[in-house]
Design a protein around this motif. Structure first.
Motif, PDB file in Angstrom:
ATOM      1  N   LEU A 231       2.382   8.855 -11.473  1.00  0.00           N
ATOM      2  CA  LEU A 231       2.768  10.245 -11.707  1.00  0.00           C
ATOM      3  C   LEU A 231       3.454  10.867 -10.485  1.00  0.00           C
ATOM      4  N   LEU A 232       3.291  10.226  -9.342  1.00  0.00           N
ATOM      5  CA  LEU A 232       3.882  10.750  -8.118  1.00  0.00           C
ATOM      6  C   LEU A 232       5.234  10.098  -7.805  1.00  0.00           C
ATOM      7  N   THR A 233       5.675   9.143  -8.629  1.00  0.00           N
ATOM      8  CA  THR A 233       6.918   8.437  -8.325  1.00  0.00           C
ATOM      9  C   THR A 233       8.151   9.351  -8.222  1.00  0.00           C
ATOM     10  N   PRO A 234       8.294  10.446  -9.001  1.00  0.00           N
ATOM     11  CA  PRO A 234       9.450  11.319  -8.768  1.00  0.00           C
ATOM     12  C   PRO A 234       9.454  11.924  -7.367  1.00  0.00           C
ATOM     13  N   VAL A 235       8.275  12.270  -6.851  1.00  0.00           N
ATOM     14  CA  VAL A 235       8.188  12.826  -5.495  1.00  0.00           C
ATOM     15  C   VAL A 235       8.468  11.731  -4.467  1.00  0.00           C
ATOM     16  N   VAL A 236       7.950  10.529  -4.718  1.00  0.00           N
ATOM     17  CA  VAL A 236       8.234   9.405  -3.819  1.00  0.00           C
ATOM     18  C   VAL A 236       9.735   9.139  -3.769  1.00  0.00           C
ATOM     19  N   PHE A 237      10.381   9.166  -4.913  1.00  0.00           N
ATOM     20  CA  PHE A 237      11.826   8.930  -4.981  1.00  0.00           C
ATOM     21  C   PHE A 237      12.587   9.991  -4.190  1.00  0.00           C
ATOM     22  N   PHE A 238      12.229  11.243  -4.370  1.00  0.00           N
ATOM     23  CA  PHE A 238      12.910  12.323  -3.638  1.00  0.00           C
ATOM     24  C   PHE A 238      12.718  12.166  -2.137  1.00  0.00           C
ATOM     25  N   ASN A 239      11.487  11.947  -1.714  1.00  0.00           N
ATOM     26  CA  ASN A 239      11.226  11.781  -0.285  1.00  0.00           C
ATOM     27  C   ASN A 239      11.945  10.562   0.280  1.00  0.00           C
ATOM     28  N   ALA A 240      11.996   9.477  -0.489  1.00  0.00           N
ATOM     29  CA  ALA A 240      12.650   8.258   0.002  1.00  0.00           C
ATOM     30  C   ALA A 240      14.139   8.486   0.224  1.00  0.00           C
ATOM     31  N   VAL A 241      14.799   9.162  -0.707  1.00  0.00           N
ATOM     32  CA  VAL A 241      16.237   9.417  -0.564  1.00  0.00           C
ATOM     33  C   VAL A 241      16.500  10.328   0.624  1.00  0.00           C
ATOM     34  N   VAL A 242      15.748  11.412   0.731  1.00  0.00           N
ATOM     35  CA  VAL A 242      15.970  12.373   1.817  1.00  0.00           C
ATOM     36  C   VAL A 242      15.694  11.742   3.177  1.00  0.00           C
ATOM     37  N   GLN A 243      14.573  11.029   3.298  1.00  0.00           N
ATOM     38  CA  GLN A 243      14.216  10.433   4.581  1.00  0.00           C
ATOM     39  C   GLN A 243      15.147   9.291   4.963  1.00  0.00           C
ATOM     40  N   THR A 244      15.683   8.572   3.989  1.00  0.00           N
ATOM     41  CA  THR A 244      16.651   7.521   4.291  1.00  0.00           C
ATOM     42  C   THR A 244      17.927   8.114   4.869  1.00  0.00           C
ATOM     43  N   ILE A 245      18.406   9.186   4.267  1.00  0.00           N
ATOM     44  CA  ILE A 245      19.607   9.847   4.790  1.00  0.00           C
ATOM     45  C   ILE A 245      19.365  10.365   6.197  1.00  0.00           C
TER      46      ILE A 245
END
Length: 318
Positions: A231-245
């Motif tokens: 259920l937390l995967t959308p938040v994980v995805f958002f954080n992963a994209v932002v932190q990668t950039i």
């Protein structure tokens, strides 16, 4: 003699209601024209401060420009040199990719662990959130980078603590085998921003799902892997994209800790640091512009790859 009922009260003056600026513009220009009038300051700033310089840097990437003489057109020479005859470009890409692949997963894992701890209903939650968020505000500052350099110096605090246990520590920032890892640790320490977002996502998970799982005999670890994480995967995805950039754009810590040189044997030569050296160290602004556009392509590739693969592991309500 007139009766009271015959006396008519005279109405007072009617107040004049002036139309607002938005109403006047809408009446004269229509809804679309009025919207563009209000958007004009942002559009002007975007064109003058963002789009204009970006397009000009694209033009400069095909020129030889030293900030003094006029740019001279050289076509694809800058890109050909990057692809075939620039060992420092290869070194900077390798260092940056290593930093991204190490720092982003570790930072997200640590941020999620702290968020899970804070989500257990601790007293004084707002105080803890503020304390843990503080490194994200200070971590990219020059002062923190200078402090980090002193901590990991040969005679710094870290080695002094290790000496009390009879361990002879290296000069962490001067050793090519350990210099990059000090920057990874600094990046992990700046976990506050993704931690706050994880905590907000955890608060959105219904508690009755955990109650039903507990009744069925599911352990805490099984609840995490089967309920919390999916259920937390959308938040994980958002954080992963932002932190990668953000990891690809890291600059200040590498510049300060390495003294602007990229560290021993280019061990901390981040891509942005190499770009800075070419632009303001050697005044090869055309070449630096080409490097900047290649960085844009690299970030766009990783972002697009994240969105393409998200369908296989990101779970939304539907």
């Amino acid at each position: 003699m007139s009766q009271p009922s015959d006396i008519m009260e005279r109405p007072g003056p009617v107040p004049v209601v002036r139309p607002t600026l938005r109403a006047r513009l809408t009446r004269r220009l229509g809804p679309t024209g009025a919207a563009y009038v209000f958007l004009f300051p942002w559009l002007a700033g975007f064109l003058v401060l963002t789009a204009g310089p970006a397009l000009y840097s694209l033009y400069l990437s095909f020129t030889s420009y030293d900030l003094i003489s006029s740019p001279s057109w050289i076509g694809l020479d800058n890109y050909m040199r990057i692809a075939t005859d620039d060992p420092k470009f290869e070194a900077s890409v390798k260092v940056t990719l290593t930093f991204v692949l190490l720092s982003v997963p570790l930072k997200l894992a640590f941020a999620l662990a702290v968020a899970l701890l804070l989500n257990r209903g601790l007293r004084g939650l707002t105080v803890y959130r503020a304390i843990f968020y503080l490194p994200s505000l200070l971590g990219t500052s020059v002062a923190i980078a200078v402090l980090w350099r002193q901590l990991f110096a040969g005679d710094g605090l870290i080695n002094n603590l290790l000496a009390k246990f009879g361990i002879q520590g290296p000069s962490w920032i001067s050793d090519p085998d350990t210099a990059l890892y000090t920057l990874v640790i600094l990046a992990i320490w700046q976990f506050g921003s993704p931690m706050i977002i994880f905590l907000a996502g955890l608060r959105q998970i219904p508690t009755d799902m955990y109650e039903a799982a507990s009744i069925d005999g599911a352990s805490k670890s099984r609840q995490f892997w089967r309920i919390t994480l999916p259920l937390l995967t959308p938040v994980v995805f958002f954080n992963a994209v932002v932190q990668t950039i953000e990891a690809f754009k890291a600059f200040t810590s590498a510049f300060i800790i390495s003294g602007g040189t990229g560290g021993p044997i280019n061990s901390t030569l981040f891509y942005t640091l190499y770009l800075y050296q070419e632009a303001f160290g050697y005044f090869r602004m055309g070449y630096a512009s080409a490097l900047a556009w290649i960085l844009l392509v690299i970030i766009a590739f990783f972002t697009a790859f994240s969105f393409l693969t998200a369908r296989y592991w990101v779970h939304y309500d539907d």
